[in-house]
Design a protein around this motif. Structure first.
Motif, PDB file in Angstrom:
ATOM      1  N   LYS A 208     -62.023 -31.581 -40.734  1.00 58.66           N
ATOM      2  CA  LYS A 208     -61.089 -32.497 -41.391  1.00 58.66           C
ATOM      3  C   LYS A 208     -61.224 -33.939 -40.882  1.00 58.66           C
ATOM      4  O   LYS A 208     -60.897 -34.885 -41.607  1.00 58.66           O
ATOM      5  CB  LYS A 208     -59.655 -32.009 -41.196  1.00 58.66           C
ATOM      6  CG  LYS A 208     -59.326 -30.771 -42.036  1.00 58.66           C
ATOM      7  CD  LYS A 208     -57.867 -30.368 -41.872  1.00 58.66           C
ATOM      8  CE  LYS A 208     -57.539 -29.166 -42.758  1.00 58.66           C
ATOM      9  NZ  LYS A 208     -56.124 -28.740 -42.607  1.00 58.66           N
ATOM     10  N   THR A 209     -61.675 -34.086 -39.635  1.00 63.27           N
ATOM     11  CA  THR A 209     -61.788 -35.451 -39.078  1.00 63.27           C
ATOM     12  C   THR A 209     -63.214 -35.983 -39.120  1.00 63.27           C
ATOM     13  O   THR A 209     -63.480 -37.084 -38.637  1.00 63.27           O
ATOM     14  CB  THR A 209     -61.302 -35.474 -37.613  1.00 63.27           C
ATOM     15  OG1 THR A 209     -62.130 -34.596 -36.822  1.00 63.27           O
ATOM     16  CG2 THR A 209     -59.853 -35.019 -37.508  1.00 63.27           C
ATOM     17  N   HIS A 211     -64.977 -37.174 -41.474  1.00 64.88           N
ATOM     18  CA  HIS A 211     -65.182 -38.406 -42.243  1.00 64.88           C
ATOM     19  C   HIS A 211     -63.952 -39.306 -42.189  1.00 64.88           C
ATOM     20  O   HIS A 211     -63.694 -40.076 -43.119  1.00 64.88           O
ATOM     21  CB  HIS A 211     -65.510 -38.052 -43.697  1.00 64.88           C
ATOM     22  CG  HIS A 211     -66.730 -37.179 -43.830  1.00 64.88           C
ATOM     23  ND1 HIS A 211     -67.995 -37.631 -43.578  1.00 64.88           N
ATOM     24  CD2 HIS A 211     -66.856 -35.859 -44.162  1.00 64.88           C
ATOM     25  CE1 HIS A 211     -68.870 -36.646 -43.762  1.00 64.88           C
ATOM     26  NE2 HIS A 211     -68.204 -35.568 -44.112  1.00 64.88           N
ATOM     27  N   SER A 212     -63.208 -39.194 -41.088  1.00 65.34           N
ATOM     28  CA  SER A 212     -62.024 -40.033 -40.911  1.00 65.34           C
ATOM     29  C   SER A 212     -62.186 -40.868 -39.647  1.00 65.34           C
ATOM     30  O   SER A 212     -63.165 -40.735 -38.912  1.00 65.34           O
ATOM     31  CB  SER A 212     -60.763 -39.167 -40.812  1.00 65.34           C
ATOM     32  OG  SER A 212     -60.724 -38.490 -39.566  1.00 65.34           O
ATOM     33  N   SER A 213     -61.189 -41.705 -39.385  1.00 66.56           N
ATOM     34  CA  SER A 213     -61.252 -42.539 -38.188  1.00 66.56           C
ATOM     35  C   SER A 213     -61.028 -41.741 -36.916  1.00 66.56           C
ATOM     36  O   SER A 213     -61.335 -42.221 -35.818  1.00 66.56           O
ATOM     37  CB  SER A 213     -60.204 -43.661 -38.282  1.00 66.56           C
ATOM     38  OG  SER A 213     -58.896 -43.095 -38.396  1.00 66.56           O
ATOM     39  N   ALA A 214     -60.519 -40.519 -37.023  1.00 70.12           N
ATOM     40  CA  ALA A 214     -60.252 -39.701 -35.830  1.00 70.12           C
ATOM     41  C   ALA A 214     -61.543 -39.258 -35.150  1.00 70.12           C
ATOM     42  O   ALA A 214     -61.647 -39.298 -33.912  1.00 70.12           O
ATOM     43  CB  ALA A 214     -59.407 -38.482 -36.205  1.00 70.12           C
ATOM     44  N   GLN A 215     -62.542 -38.772 -35.941  1.00 70.73           N
ATOM     45  CA  GLN A 215     -63.847 -38.388 -35.394  1.00 70.73           C
ATOM     46  C   GLN A 215     -63.707 -37.513 -34.143  1.00 70.73           C
ATOM     47  O   GLN A 215     -64.297 -37.777 -33.087  1.00 70.73           O
ATOM     48  CB  GLN A 215     -64.672 -39.630 -35.074  1.00 70.73           C
ATOM     49  CG  GLN A 215     -65.039 -40.468 -36.269  1.00 70.73           C
ATOM     50  CD  GLN A 215     -66.020 -39.765 -37.209  1.00 70.73           C
ATOM     51  OE1 GLN A 215     -66.857 -38.997 -36.780  1.00 70.73           O
ATOM     52  NE2 GLN A 215     -65.881 -40.026 -38.498  1.00 70.73           N
ATOM     53  N   SER A 261     -70.382 -27.566 -39.512  1.00 70.16           N
ATOM     54  CA  SER A 261     -70.257 -29.013 -39.293  1.00 70.16           C
ATOM     55  C   SER A 261     -71.208 -29.546 -38.240  1.00 70.16           C
ATOM     56  O   SER A 261     -71.292 -30.763 -38.041  1.00 70.16           O
ATOM     57  CB  SER A 261     -68.818 -29.360 -38.873  1.00 70.16           C
ATOM     58  OG  SER A 261     -67.876 -28.900 -39.823  1.00 70.16           O
ATOM     59  N   LYS A 268     -74.182 -37.927 -36.630  1.00 73.84           N
ATOM     60  CA  LYS A 268     -73.359 -39.054 -36.189  1.00 73.84           C
ATOM     61  C   LYS A 268     -73.697 -39.460 -34.757  1.00 73.84           C
ATOM     62  O   LYS A 268     -73.786 -40.646 -34.428  1.00 73.84           O
ATOM     63  CB  LYS A 268     -71.869 -38.698 -36.308  1.00 73.84           C
ATOM     64  CG  LYS A 268     -71.379 -38.567 -37.744  1.00 73.84           C
ATOM     65  CD  LYS A 268     -69.939 -38.103 -37.784  1.00 73.84           C
ATOM     66  CE  LYS A 268     -69.420 -38.018 -39.222  1.00 73.84           C
ATOM     67  NZ  LYS A 268     -69.212 -39.349 -39.813  1.00 73.84           N
TER      68      LYS A 268
END
Length: 402
Positions: A208-209, A211-215, A261, A268
């Motif tokens: 869930k994180t 592709h978000s800023s949380a990474q 994932s 990344k």
């Protein structure tokens, strides 16, 4: 101000290097690291004099070195290299270490045991990260030859780091071994945790994180890296050992807890490493490369071809003698050339040797120069020996026997 200009130049070189590699690939497959180091030499003090290192650049360079070794540890797939193949690889490297230490002590030129160890361990390394893309492109990575090369290369990256931790700690051998065993026990505990089933929410948070800023996963990888670096430093071991162990543990965590994932997370982390930190390390290596001492026509210039020959003899001879019996002579010859290809760890080891005052800049330049030549010619000769090209496929029949 000077540091800012140097950083801009370094990143400009990091952008230019892959463009040059792409253009020259039409005629000759030149590893990217060659361009990064050569361009670093060009902008450095001995040629154009545009770039000079300082405290900030040095810290970033050390982070790049740690990331390079971390990614090398991540590449190793212990589940694919086991049994007789792994045993032969370990014995081949131990024989190379004995030869390398002997050669290193002879070449230390009165510099003592530590200097001989720096030279000797550098001679036993293999540039696994440089040869893997070529094996992948030629279609050999998944076959028997690729498995053996992966085993020999993995031990050639792992072995020198262990040897340096044992031989260059400044402690008595028994105490060094005890500290290394303690580190291995703590690392094994981390591996045990990494292999244990994780709760479902763990994989969900990663996904869930992603592709978000949380990474979350990227931050977890960074935590494992700095934690293992800190552990190694606290125990008086080389931080390269901590970086390598972090890479191995990270692979187990990601592939065990979030297999769907793991590749995205790795991409990344590689973006941070190969996009910023690792090229910065290699460009800085070029800037600090003592070209003037190497070209002065003295002992250092003579050492470069000697080191190149020693890569073949020290690393290659044991591989030839201990390679699995089912490999034909052409494959064994190619395996020798791939195994004798050495640069990233050579750069790392010589960097540490110069920092510790055991190697002078000219000797380090000769070793790095020999590593650059090995990366440039040995893999290409190996592919030609097997009748293949870097683009994949057979060049001629009968490549398996000689």
């Amino acid at each position: 101000m000077a540091q800012s200009v140097t950083l801009i130049l370094i990143m400009a070189v990091a952008v230019l290097a892959p463009l040059l590699a792409y253009v020259t690939a039409r005629w000759l497959s030149v590893p990217l690291v060659i361009f990064e180091i050569v361009l670093g030499i060009l902008i450095g003090p001995d040629v154009l004099g545009w770039a000079h290192t300082g405290e900030v650049i040095d810290v970033l360079s050390q982070l790049g070195l740690a990331m390079l070794i971390f990614l090398a540890g991540y590449e190793i797939r212990f589940d694919e290299i086991r049994g007789d193949t792994l045993s032969r690889s370990v014995w081949a490297w131990l024989a190379a270490l004995a030869l390398g230490l002997g050669a290193g002590l002879l070449l230390a030129h009165g510099g003592g045991f530590d200097k001989g160890v720096y030279i000797g361990t550098a001679l036993t390394s293999t540039a696994l990260g440089a040869i893997l893309p070529m094996l992948r492109d030629s279609g050999d990575l998944g076959g028997r030859f690729g498995t053996v090369t992966m085993a020999m290369g993995s031990v050639g990256e792992f072995g020198p780091i262990i040897a340096m931790a044992l031989l260059l700690s400044g402690r008595a051998p028994a105490r060094s071994a005890a500290v290394l065993i303690a580190f291995a026990v703590l690392s094994a505990a981390a591996v045990f945790w990494a292999m244990r089933p994780k709760p479902p929410w763990f994989a969900e948070v990663i996904a869930k994180t992603l592709h978000s800023s949380a990474q979350f996963a990227v931050r977890l990888v960074a935590l494992m890296l700095v934690a293992m670096l800190g552990l190694a430093q606290a125990m008086g071991l080389d931080v390269l050992l901590g970086a390598f162990a972090a890479g191995v543990i990270t692979r187990l965590v990601l592939h065990g807890a979030a297999p769907d994932s793991s590749e995205a997370v790795l991409s990344k982390v590689e973006a941070i490493g190969f996009g910023f930190l690792v090229p910065l390390f290699f460009v800085v290596t070029g800037i600090q490369f003592d070209l003037e001492a190497l070209l002065a026509g003295g002992r250092e210039l003579l050492l470069l071809p000697l080191f190149l020959l020693l890569f073949l003899l020290v690393r290659g001879l044991p591989i030839w003698l201990l390679a699995p019996r089912d490999l034909g002579r052409r494959d064994r010859g190619a395996l020798v050339l791939f195994g004798a290809t050495a640069l990233p760890l050579v750069v790392a080891i010589t960097t540490l040797g110069v920092e510790d005052g055991q190697l002078d800049a000219g000797e380090a330049a000769a070793l790095v120069g020999a590593g650059m030549v090995s990366v440039l010619i040995f893999p290409l000769l190996a592919l030609r020996l097997r009748g293949r090209t870097a683009g994949g496929g057979e060049r001629r029949a009968g490549a398996e026997s000689w």
